[in-house]
Write a protein that holds these residues in place. Sequence first.
Motif, short mmCIF file in Angstrom:
data_model
loop_
_atom_site.label_atom_id
_atom_site.label_comp_id
_atom_site.label_asym_id
_atom_site.label_seq_id
_atom_site.Cartn_x
_atom_site.Cartn_y
_atom_site.Cartn_z
N ALA A 1 8.35 37.97 -0.20
CA ALA A 1 7.81 39.31 -0.46
C ALA A 1 6.71 39.65 0.53
O ALA A 1 6.64 40.76 1.07
CB ALA A 1 7.29 39.39 -1.90
N TRP A 2 5.83 38.68 0.78
CA TRP A 2 4.71 38.89 1.72
C TRP A 2 5.24 39.15 3.13
O TRP A 2 4.77 40.07 3.82
CB TRP A 2 3.82 37.66 1.70
CG TRP A 2 2.53 37.76 2.46
CD1 TRP A 2 1.33 38.23 1.99
CD2 TRP A 2 2.29 37.34 3.82
NE1 TRP A 2 0.36 38.13 2.97
CE2 TRP A 2 0.92 37.60 4.08
CE3 TRP A 2 3.09 36.79 4.80
CZ2 TRP A 2 0.35 37.30 5.33
CZ3 TRP A 2 2.53 36.49 6.04
CH2 TRP A 2 1.18 36.76 6.29
N LEU A 3 6.22 38.39 3.55
CA LEU A 3 6.79 38.59 4.88
C LEU A 3 7.52 39.93 4.99
O LEU A 3 7.50 40.57 6.05
CB LEU A 3 7.74 37.44 5.22
CG LEU A 3 7.08 36.09 5.54
CD1 LEU A 3 8.13 35.00 5.68
CD2 LEU A 3 6.22 36.18 6.79
N ASP A 4 8.16 40.36 3.90
CA ASP A 4 8.79 41.69 3.91
C ASP A 4 7.76 42.77 4.18
O ASP A 4 8.00 43.69 4.98
CB ASP A 4 9.49 41.95 2.57
CG ASP A 4 10.80 41.19 2.44
OD1 ASP A 4 11.30 40.68 3.45
OD2 ASP A 4 11.32 41.11 1.30
N TYR B 1 4.69 42.31 5.52
CA TYR B 1 4.04 42.08 6.82
C TYR B 1 4.90 42.64 7.95
O TYR B 1 4.38 43.28 8.88
CB TYR B 1 3.82 40.58 7.01
CG TYR B 1 2.90 40.23 8.16
CD1 TYR B 1 1.55 39.96 7.91
CD2 TYR B 1 3.36 40.15 9.47
CE1 TYR B 1 0.69 39.64 8.95
CE2 TYR B 1 2.51 39.83 10.51
CZ TYR B 1 1.18 39.57 10.25
OH TYR B 1 0.33 39.25 11.28
N SER B 2 6.21 42.41 7.87
CA SER B 2 7.10 42.81 8.96
C SER B 2 7.25 44.32 9.09
O SER B 2 7.76 44.80 10.11
CB SER B 2 8.48 42.17 8.77
OG SER B 2 9.09 42.61 7.57
N LYS B 3 6.77 45.07 8.09
CA LYS B 3 6.77 46.53 8.22
C LYS B 3 5.74 47.01 9.24
O LYS B 3 5.86 48.12 9.77
CB LYS B 3 6.48 47.18 6.86
CG LYS B 3 7.56 46.96 5.81
CD LYS B 3 7.15 47.58 4.48
CE LYS B 3 8.19 47.33 3.40
NZ LYS B 3 7.79 47.88 2.08
N LYS B 4 4.72 46.20 9.48
CA LYS B 4 3.62 46.62 10.35
C LYS B 4 3.42 45.72 11.58
O LYS B 4 2.73 46.12 12.51
CB LYS B 4 2.31 46.65 9.54
CG LYS B 4 2.32 47.64 8.38
CD LYS B 4 2.44 49.07 8.89
CE LYS B 4 2.45 50.07 7.75
NZ LYS B 4 2.63 51.46 8.23
N ALA B 5 4.01 44.53 11.55
CA ALA B 5 3.82 43.61 12.67
C ALA B 5 5.03 42.68 12.75
O ALA B 5 5.66 42.39 11.73
CB ALA B 5 2.53 42.80 12.50
N PRO B 6 5.37 42.22 13.94
CA PRO B 6 6.54 41.34 14.08
C PRO B 6 6.30 39.97 13.46
O PRO B 6 5.18 39.47 13.44
CB PRO B 6 6.72 41.25 15.60
CG PRO B 6 5.38 41.53 16.17
CD PRO B 6 4.74 42.52 15.24
N VAL B 7 7.38 39.39 12.95
CA VAL B 7 7.35 38.04 12.41
C VAL B 7 8.46 37.25 13.09
O VAL B 7 9.63 37.62 13.03
CB VAL B 7 7.58 38.03 10.88
CG1 VAL B 7 7.61 36.59 10.36
CG2 VAL B 7 6.49 38.82 10.16
#
Length: 337
Positions: free
Chosen positions: A268-271, A273-279
Motif C-alpha cells: 500500500a505504501w509503495l502504491d 509513493y509511486s504516484k509521486k516518485a519512482p520506485v
Amino acid sequence: MSDAGLEFTQDVLDGLIIHVRGLIPSYGFNADAEVALLNISENATFRIGSGHHQSILRVHRQNYHTFTEISSELAWMEDIRSSGIVEVPVALSDEHGTTIQTLPSHGGVPGRHAVMFSYLPGKAPSVEENLPHWFTVLGEVTARLHRHSMAWTPPKWFVRHVWDADAMHGARKLWGAWQSAIDLGNDGKAIIGLAVDKIRHELGEYGQSPDRFGLVHADLRLANLLIDGDRLKVIDFDDSGFSWHMYDFAAAVSFIEHLPNIPELRDAWLDGYSKKAPVTSQDRNIIPTMVMTRRILLMAWLASHREIPLSKEIGGLFTEQTVMLSELYLRDRYMTG
C-alpha cells in the motif's frame, strides 16, 4: 534496575513541571493553565492549555540535539509548511521572539532545550484502523517530502544526524548498543549479530546515491501521524536527518514489524509513493533490510531509554520478537508475502 544515569526519572519530571509553568506565561498562558504530560519518549511532550487555546511543548532530552540541529529541524518544517507539502505544526515564538528555549537544570547538569508548537487536531491511526488505506496516503506524502528535500537548498548552517549503518548498529550507535538490549541472551546476540552482518552487506550493496539517500523524516510511525477527516498530518521531526528514502517505510512500521500484514502495508505504501516518485526493484527489495535495520535500532533505543513507560511495558518481549524476526530475515523468509 536503578534509574541512575537515566533521563526522565520522576524527580526530573517533577522539576520540569515547575520550569514549564514558569515558561508558559511568555506564550500568553496563565501560570495556572493546564499542563498535561502527554508522552515520554525521546523527549517529554506536554499539552499546554485546553479547549481552543492549546499548544504542545516539547522538552528535549539532554545531549541529543544541539541548538543548531534543532534550528535546522525547524527550518525544514517551516519550508515544508509554507510549500504546502503536508500539514505540520508551527514552531511558536514567545513574547520576546524566542523559539528555542532553554529550561534550567540543577546540580551542574546542562539545561534542556524546549520548543512550543501549535496544536494540530486529529488522532493517531491505530492497528485497528484501515491501515492499508492510510499507508497508501502516507506513501504519497512521504514521496512528496522526499521530492521536497531533494529540491530544497537548506541554510549553510544546517546540521542533522546521519542515519547510516554506523549510526544505527556501528561505532556511532546514536541510540545505544543493540548488544545491551533488554533480556537479550547469548544465543539471541549471536543471531542478531549475523542479521546485522547481513544488513551491513545489503546496505553497502544498495548504496547511498542521491536518488535513494537524503533528508528524511526518519520517524513516520503511527504515533507521529494525525488523521483529521480525510487528511493526514505529520508531526515530530525530531529524528529527521539523512538516511535512505526507503527507511521512512521502516520507521512507519515501528513496533509492529512482527504483524502478519506488514507485506500488505508495504504494498500500500509503495502504491502511494509511486504516484509521486519512482520506485525501482532495488528499492522494493531493500525494504525487508530497512525494516530489520530499524527494528534492531529500536531494540537498542528501548534499552538506552529504560526509564520510559514503553520500555518497561514491552522491552523483553520486543527483544524476543526481534530475535525471531532476525531468524526469518537470515533465511530470506521475512516479509515474503
